[in-house]
Design a protein around this motif. Structure first.
Motif, PDB file in Angstrom:
ATOM      1  N   ASP A 114      36.724 -51.181 -13.699  1.00  0.00           N
ATOM      2  CA  ASP A 114      37.227 -51.029 -15.064  1.00  0.00           C
ATOM      3  C   ASP A 114      36.096 -51.093 -16.077  1.00  0.00           C
ATOM      4  OD1 ASP A 114      38.331 -52.509 -17.682  1.00  0.00           O
ATOM      5  OD2 ASP A 114      39.976 -51.360 -16.798  1.00  0.00           O
ATOM      6  N   SER A 115      35.213 -52.070 -15.911  1.00  0.00           N
ATOM      7  CA  SER A 115      34.091 -52.227 -16.837  1.00  0.00           C
ATOM      8  C   SER A 115      33.138 -51.042 -16.767  1.00  0.00           C
ATOM      9  CB  SER A 115      33.344 -53.527 -16.512  1.00  0.00           C
ATOM     10  OG  SER A 115      32.200 -53.671 -17.321  1.00  0.00           O
ATOM     11  N   ALA A 116      32.850 -50.569 -15.565  1.00  0.00           N
ATOM     12  CA  ALA A 116      31.942 -49.435 -15.403  1.00  0.00           C
ATOM     13  C   ALA A 116      32.528 -48.168 -16.015  1.00  0.00           C
ATOM     14  CB  ALA A 116      31.639 -49.219 -13.923  1.00  0.00           C
ATOM     15  N   ILE A 117      33.824 -47.939 -15.803  1.00  0.00           N
ATOM     16  CA  ILE A 117      34.471 -46.753 -16.367  1.00  0.00           C
ATOM     17  C   ILE A 117      34.420 -46.795 -17.887  1.00  0.00           C
ATOM     18  CG2 ILE A 117      36.665 -45.522 -16.572  1.00  0.00           C
ATOM     19  CD1 ILE A 117      37.306 -46.621 -13.733  1.00  0.00           C
ATOM     20  N   ASP A 118      34.653 -47.971 -18.463  1.00  0.00           N
ATOM     21  CA  ASP A 118      34.569 -48.142 -19.916  1.00  0.00           C
ATOM     22  C   ASP A 118      33.221 -47.678 -20.441  1.00  0.00           C
ATOM     23  OD1 ASP A 118      36.739 -48.922 -21.411  1.00  0.00           O
ATOM     24  OD2 ASP A 118      36.588 -51.024 -20.850  1.00  0.00           O
ATOM     25  N   GLN A 119      32.163 -48.134 -19.796  1.00  0.00           N
ATOM     26  CA  GLN A 119      30.821 -47.789 -20.255  1.00  0.00           C
ATOM     27  C   GLN A 119      30.536 -46.307 -20.103  1.00  0.00           C
ATOM     28  OE1 GLN A 119      27.618 -50.742 -19.293  1.00  0.00           O
ATOM     29  NE2 GLN A 119      29.220 -51.720 -18.082  1.00  0.00           N
ATOM     30  N   LYS A 158      45.614 -44.458 -15.329  1.00  0.00           N
ATOM     31  CA  LYS A 158      46.112 -45.216 -16.478  1.00  0.00           C
ATOM     32  C   LYS A 158      44.972 -45.580 -17.421  1.00  0.00           C
ATOM     33  CE  LYS A 158      48.740 -49.389 -17.672  1.00  0.00           C
ATOM     34  NZ  LYS A 158      49.439 -50.588 -17.130  1.00  0.00           N
ATOM     35  N   LYS A 159      43.857 -45.992 -16.868  1.00  0.00           N
ATOM     36  CA  LYS A 159      42.695 -46.372 -17.669  1.00  0.00           C
ATOM     37  C   LYS A 159      42.211 -45.199 -18.526  1.00  0.00           C
ATOM     38  CE  LYS A 159      38.861 -48.604 -18.800  1.00  0.00           C
ATOM     39  NZ  LYS A 159      38.883 -49.818 -19.636  1.00  0.00           N
ATOM     40  N   ILE A 160      42.036 -44.041 -17.908  1.00  0.00           N
ATOM     41  CA  ILE A 160      41.499 -42.885 -18.626  1.00  0.00           C
ATOM     42  C   ILE A 160      42.531 -42.321 -19.601  1.00  0.00           C
ATOM     43  CG2 ILE A 160      40.655 -40.530 -18.332  1.00  0.00           C
ATOM     44  CD1 ILE A 160      39.199 -41.432 -15.860  1.00  0.00           C
ATOM     45  N   THR A 161      43.793 -42.364 -19.238  1.00  0.00           N
ATOM     46  CA  THR A 161      44.842 -41.912 -20.154  1.00  0.00           C
ATOM     47  C   THR A 161      44.846 -42.744 -21.436  1.00  0.00           C
ATOM     48  OG1 THR A 161      46.243 -41.108 -18.345  1.00  0.00           O
ATOM     49  CG2 THR A 161      47.327 -41.613 -20.435  1.00  0.00           C
ATOM     50  N   ASN A 162      44.754 -44.052 -21.309  1.00  0.00           N
ATOM     51  CA  ASN A 162      44.715 -44.919 -22.492  1.00  0.00           C
ATOM     52  C   ASN A 162      43.500 -44.607 -23.361  1.00  0.00           C
ATOM     53  OD1 ASN A 162      47.055 -46.231 -21.696  1.00  0.00           O
ATOM     54  ND2 ASN A 162      45.978 -47.900 -20.666  1.00  0.00           N
ATOM     55  N   HIS A 163      42.366 -44.358 -22.717  1.00  0.00           N
ATOM     56  CA  HIS A 163      41.161 -44.007 -23.471  1.00  0.00           C
ATOM     57  C   HIS A 163      41.362 -42.704 -24.242  1.00  0.00           C
ATOM     58  CE1 HIS A 163      36.967 -43.080 -24.372  1.00  0.00           C
ATOM     59  NE2 HIS A 163      37.156 -41.892 -23.816  1.00  0.00           N
ATOM     60  N   SER A 196      29.690 -38.576 -13.739  1.00  0.00           N
ATOM     61  CA  SER A 196      29.406 -39.834 -13.041  1.00  0.00           C
ATOM     62  C   SER A 196      30.649 -40.405 -12.369  1.00  0.00           C
ATOM     63  CB  SER A 196      28.838 -40.875 -14.024  1.00  0.00           C
ATOM     64  OG  SER A 196      27.589 -40.467 -14.529  1.00  0.00           O
ATOM     65  N   ILE A 197      31.793 -40.320 -13.040  1.00  0.00           N
ATOM     66  CA  ILE A 197      33.009 -40.940 -12.518  1.00  0.00           C
ATOM     67  C   ILE A 197      33.461 -40.262 -11.225  1.00  0.00           C
ATOM     68  CG2 ILE A 197      35.462 -41.323 -12.974  1.00  0.00           C
ATOM     69  CD1 ILE A 197      34.724 -41.720 -15.924  1.00  0.00           C
ATOM     70  N   VAL A 198      33.468 -38.945 -11.191  1.00  0.00           N
ATOM     71  CA  VAL A 198      33.956 -38.235 -10.004  1.00  0.00           C
ATOM     72  C   VAL A 198      33.125 -38.570  -8.760  1.00  0.00           C
ATOM     73  CG1 VAL A 198      34.317 -35.958  -8.970  1.00  0.00           C
ATOM     74  CG2 VAL A 198      35.065 -36.396 -11.326  1.00  0.00           C
ATOM     75  N   PRO A 199      31.784 -38.535  -8.817  1.00  0.00           N
ATOM     76  CA  PRO A 199      31.016 -38.912  -7.611  1.00  0.00           C
ATOM     77  C   PRO A 199      31.230 -40.365  -7.191  1.00  0.00           C
ATOM     78  CG  PRO A 199      29.635 -37.667  -9.118  1.00  0.00           C
ATOM     79  CD  PRO A 199      30.902 -37.993  -9.859  1.00  0.00           C
TER      80      PRO A 199
END
Length: 315
Positions: A114-119, A158-163, A196-199
């Protein structure tokens, strides 16, 4: 679960998983071993080339654990047989201790992701992101092996949708003179984050999304931007783009090109909203030129040259 146990586990635990809903036969000759070998992708080679612990002992047909040395009483069914049966070797104990429960996933593994995706979602081009790609890749790998793919995919979406919903609200509040530039930043930032997220989620993509859902992670994440941002803004954005096209240098050519190409990637049918605009950046959008329209093409070229001269450009 401590971070040290996560790092020392390596790639061995996943091969111990047998056929299940998230994997395609993780056996000795299965696809998982191929990914861990020299032919794997460069990122996988760097992160997962270290051999993992031995597999846990497997019961033989006669019920005696492989690797255990039955004592003299074992064959007679006495106390020695019981001792032999519970004499699990060190690697088996280690494997059992490293099982990732759903509570472990929620309290330890997902917070790291979660933290890495946020950044990654909020970084600007050229920013240094202080995260360990190796650790994040390893977290994803272990969660897939422990059959948490479905939960992890749900959490990621859910994380990316909220963003993206926050991004859309910020664009709605933007003044008209900054609207195009801010949409360009949001689009570029998101597409850059996907690189970055996909790999990082490659194992979840291969062994859950492609195998069970028959989809692709990158396509799913691009669709999220289309649904939660682009579709909500296309009817406000397109008139501004057409106005900017008719007013040279109102926005930079690179910004116009990025947005038009991005919109075409998200939904090619949007070309019909402004064919002439898209044709300037996407080849073969308009039908081939015909001789009867050559004079019109020449007139458009002369108009463009006059506009360039009015803005200080000389021949």
């Amino acid at each position: 679960m401590e971070e040290e146990s996560m790092e020392e586990e390596g790639g061995g635990g996943c091969e111990a998983m047998m056929d299940d809903q998230n994997h395609n036969n993780w056996g000795a000759g299965g696809y998982g071993r191929h990914l861990l070998g020299p032919a794997a992708a460069p990122l996988g080679d760097r992160l997962l080339s270290t051999p993992g612990p031995e597999l846990p002992a497997v019961p033989e047909a006669n019920g005696v654990l492989r690797g255990c040395e039955p004592g003299g009483a074992a064959g007679k069914g006495g106390a020695g047989a019981i001792a032999a049966a519970i004499n699990i070797n060190a690697s088996t104990s280690k494997f059992l201790m490293n099982v990732i429960t759903i509570e472990d996933y929620k309290s330890t593994y997902w917070p790291k992701l979660d933290s890495a995706i946020d950044q990654l979602l909020t970084q600007s081009p050229g920013d240094y992101i202080p995260i360990s790609y190796e650790q994040i890749y390893s977290c994803v790998y272990k969660c897939v092996c422990q059959q948490h793919s479905e939960q992890m995919y749900s959490d990621l979406i859910k994380k990316i949708t909220n963003h993206l919903e926050r991004v859309s609200k910020e664009l709605q509040a933007s003044p008209q003179d900054l609207y195009i530039e801010r949409f360009n930043v949001a689009l570029g930032q998101y597409m850059g984050a996907l690189q970055s997220i996909v790999p990082l989620f490659i194992y979840m993509n291969k062994f859950y999304i492609e195998t069970k859902l028959n989809r692709d992670l990158k396509d799913d994440l691009i669709k999220l931007f289309t649904e939660h941002v682009a579709e909500k803004h296309i009817y406000n954005l397109m008139p501004l783009l057409l106005e900017a096209q008719s007013t040279p240098f109102q926005i930079t050519p690179s910004t116009m090109a990025n947005i038009v190409k991005g919109l075409y990637t998200l939904r090619p049918e949007w070309v019909q909203m402004a064919p002439a605009l898209f044709s300037k950046f996407i080849p073969n959008i308009l039908p081939p030129a015909v001789e009867s329209e050559l004079q019109e093409y020449a007139a458009q070229d002369q108009k463009l040259q006059r506009e360039l001269m009015q803005n200080g450009f000389t021949r």
